[in-house]
Design a protein around this motif. Sequence first.
Motif, mmCIF file in Angstrom:
data_model
loop_
_atom_site.group_PDB
_atom_site.id
_atom_site.type_symbol
_atom_site.label_atom_id
_atom_site.label_comp_id
_atom_site.label_asym_id
_atom_site.label_seq_id
_atom_site.Cartn_x
_atom_site.Cartn_y
_atom_site.Cartn_z
ATOM 1 N N GLN B 38 26.195 -5.750 7.562
ATOM 2 C CA GLN B 38 25.068 -4.953 7.072
ATOM 3 C C GLN B 38 24.174 -5.848 6.228
ATOM 4 O O GLN B 38 24.543 -6.232 5.107
ATOM 5 C CB GLN B 38 25.572 -3.767 6.252
ATOM 6 C CG GLN B 38 24.486 -2.789 5.844
ATOM 7 C CD GLN B 38 25.050 -1.551 5.157
ATOM 8 O OE1 GLN B 38 26.081 -1.592 4.497
ATOM 9 N NE2 GLN B 38 24.364 -0.432 5.311
ATOM 10 N N TYR B 39 23.009 -6.176 6.763
ATOM 11 C CA TYR B 39 22.035 -6.943 6.009
ATOM 12 C C TYR B 39 21.286 -6.003 5.068
ATOM 13 O O TYR B 39 21.235 -4.789 5.301
ATOM 14 C CB TYR B 39 21.078 -7.674 6.949
ATOM 15 C CG TYR B 39 21.775 -8.686 7.826
ATOM 16 C CD1 TYR B 39 22.039 -8.406 9.171
ATOM 17 C CD2 TYR B 39 22.212 -9.901 7.316
ATOM 18 C CE1 TYR B 39 22.696 -9.313 9.976
ATOM 19 C CE2 TYR B 39 22.885 -10.821 8.112
ATOM 20 C CZ TYR B 39 23.126 -10.511 9.433
ATOM 21 O OH TYR B 39 23.791 -11.414 10.235
ATOM 22 N N PRO B 40 20.688 -6.520 4.006
ATOM 23 C CA PRO B 40 20.014 -5.653 3.027
ATOM 24 C C PRO B 40 19.015 -4.703 3.674
ATOM 25 O O PRO B 40 18.219 -5.110 4.528
ATOM 26 C CB PRO B 40 19.327 -6.669 2.113
ATOM 27 C CG PRO B 40 20.187 -7.890 2.194
ATOM 28 C CD PRO B 40 20.681 -7.941 3.611
ATOM 29 N N ASN B 41 19.128 -3.452 3.298
ATOM 30 C CA ASN B 41 18.220 -2.389 3.761
ATOM 31 C C ASN B 41 18.268 -2.153 5.269
ATOM 32 O O ASN B 41 17.290 -1.687 5.865
ATOM 33 C CB ASN B 41 16.782 -2.695 3.341
ATOM 34 C CG ASN B 41 16.635 -2.724 1.827
ATOM 35 O OD1 ASN B 41 17.152 -1.844 1.144
ATOM 36 N ND2 ASN B 41 15.975 -3.738 1.315
ATOM 37 N N GLN B 42 19.368 -2.493 5.865
ATOM 38 C CA GLN B 42 19.542 -2.249 7.298
ATOM 39 C C GLN B 42 20.846 -1.498 7.540
ATOM 40 O O GLN B 42 21.700 -1.401 6.664
ATOM 41 C CB GLN B 42 19.552 -3.560 8.079
ATOM 42 C CG GLN B 42 18.246 -4.335 8.031
ATOM 43 C CD GLN B 42 18.289 -5.567 8.924
ATOM 44 O OE1 GLN B 42 19.009 -5.616 9.922
ATOM 45 N NE2 GLN B 42 17.515 -6.567 8.560
ATOM 46 N N GLY B 43 20.978 -0.964 8.750
ATOM 47 C CA GLY B 43 22.229 -0.328 9.124
ATOM 48 C C GLY B 43 23.260 -1.355 9.534
ATOM 49 O O GLY B 43 22.974 -2.546 9.639
#
Lengths: 115, 115
Positions: B38-43
Amino acid sequence: EAGVAQSPRYKIIEKRQSVAFWCNPISGHATLYWYQQILGQGPKLLIQFQNNGVVDDSQLPKDRFSAERLKGVDSTLKIQPAKLEDSAVYLCASSLNRGARETQYFGPGTRLLVL
Amino acid sequence: AQSVTQLDSQVPVFEEAPVELRCNYSSSVSVYLFWYVQYPNQGLQLLLKYLSGSTLVESINGFEAEFNKSQTSFHLRKPSVHISDTAEYFCAVSRDSGGYQKVTFGIGTKLQVIP
């Protein structure tokens, strides 16, 4: 192909208010999942749909949470009334088929803050 | 029942250094193993998975994991990390439940790559 879409991305409400989240899965994906991800924890399954039928809602707090997938495509998750402990990220995921080997594809999530 | 343990909640590592993110699981039945990132601000998105065959599986961006049945582990490794690998990594186990997928996620490990 388009990914899993969710809206809104962010929501701030006061306790006892109601809120609804929307999810549109990848086209053709029969299985849809809603997860709750509390800060510092992994995603916890709330409900799982196969087409428009519920497969597993054993961890859904049914006194306040409800979900539907009427036409077997998009889905709505509702909380009514919200509590402080509902503050979390709500993730929607879909998979092509229902088996244990399937990869789940996640949307970006809806971040809910209950004040 | 099944469970997943990720012992390290945060792992800081210098760029170009090797890293190992640990995952142990328990289950009374056969399971499949996944790592999601999970990358920042992503699913969440699939990094790699073990279904059968060779116990060593690789991702397209240099990560690898080895399924060790005797130690019930599925540790994730990369010989040289990049800044872009900064993300949260979730180990997950999946089993069949009445023909459907039952997935349990770990609490996640935040990998912080230091320049």
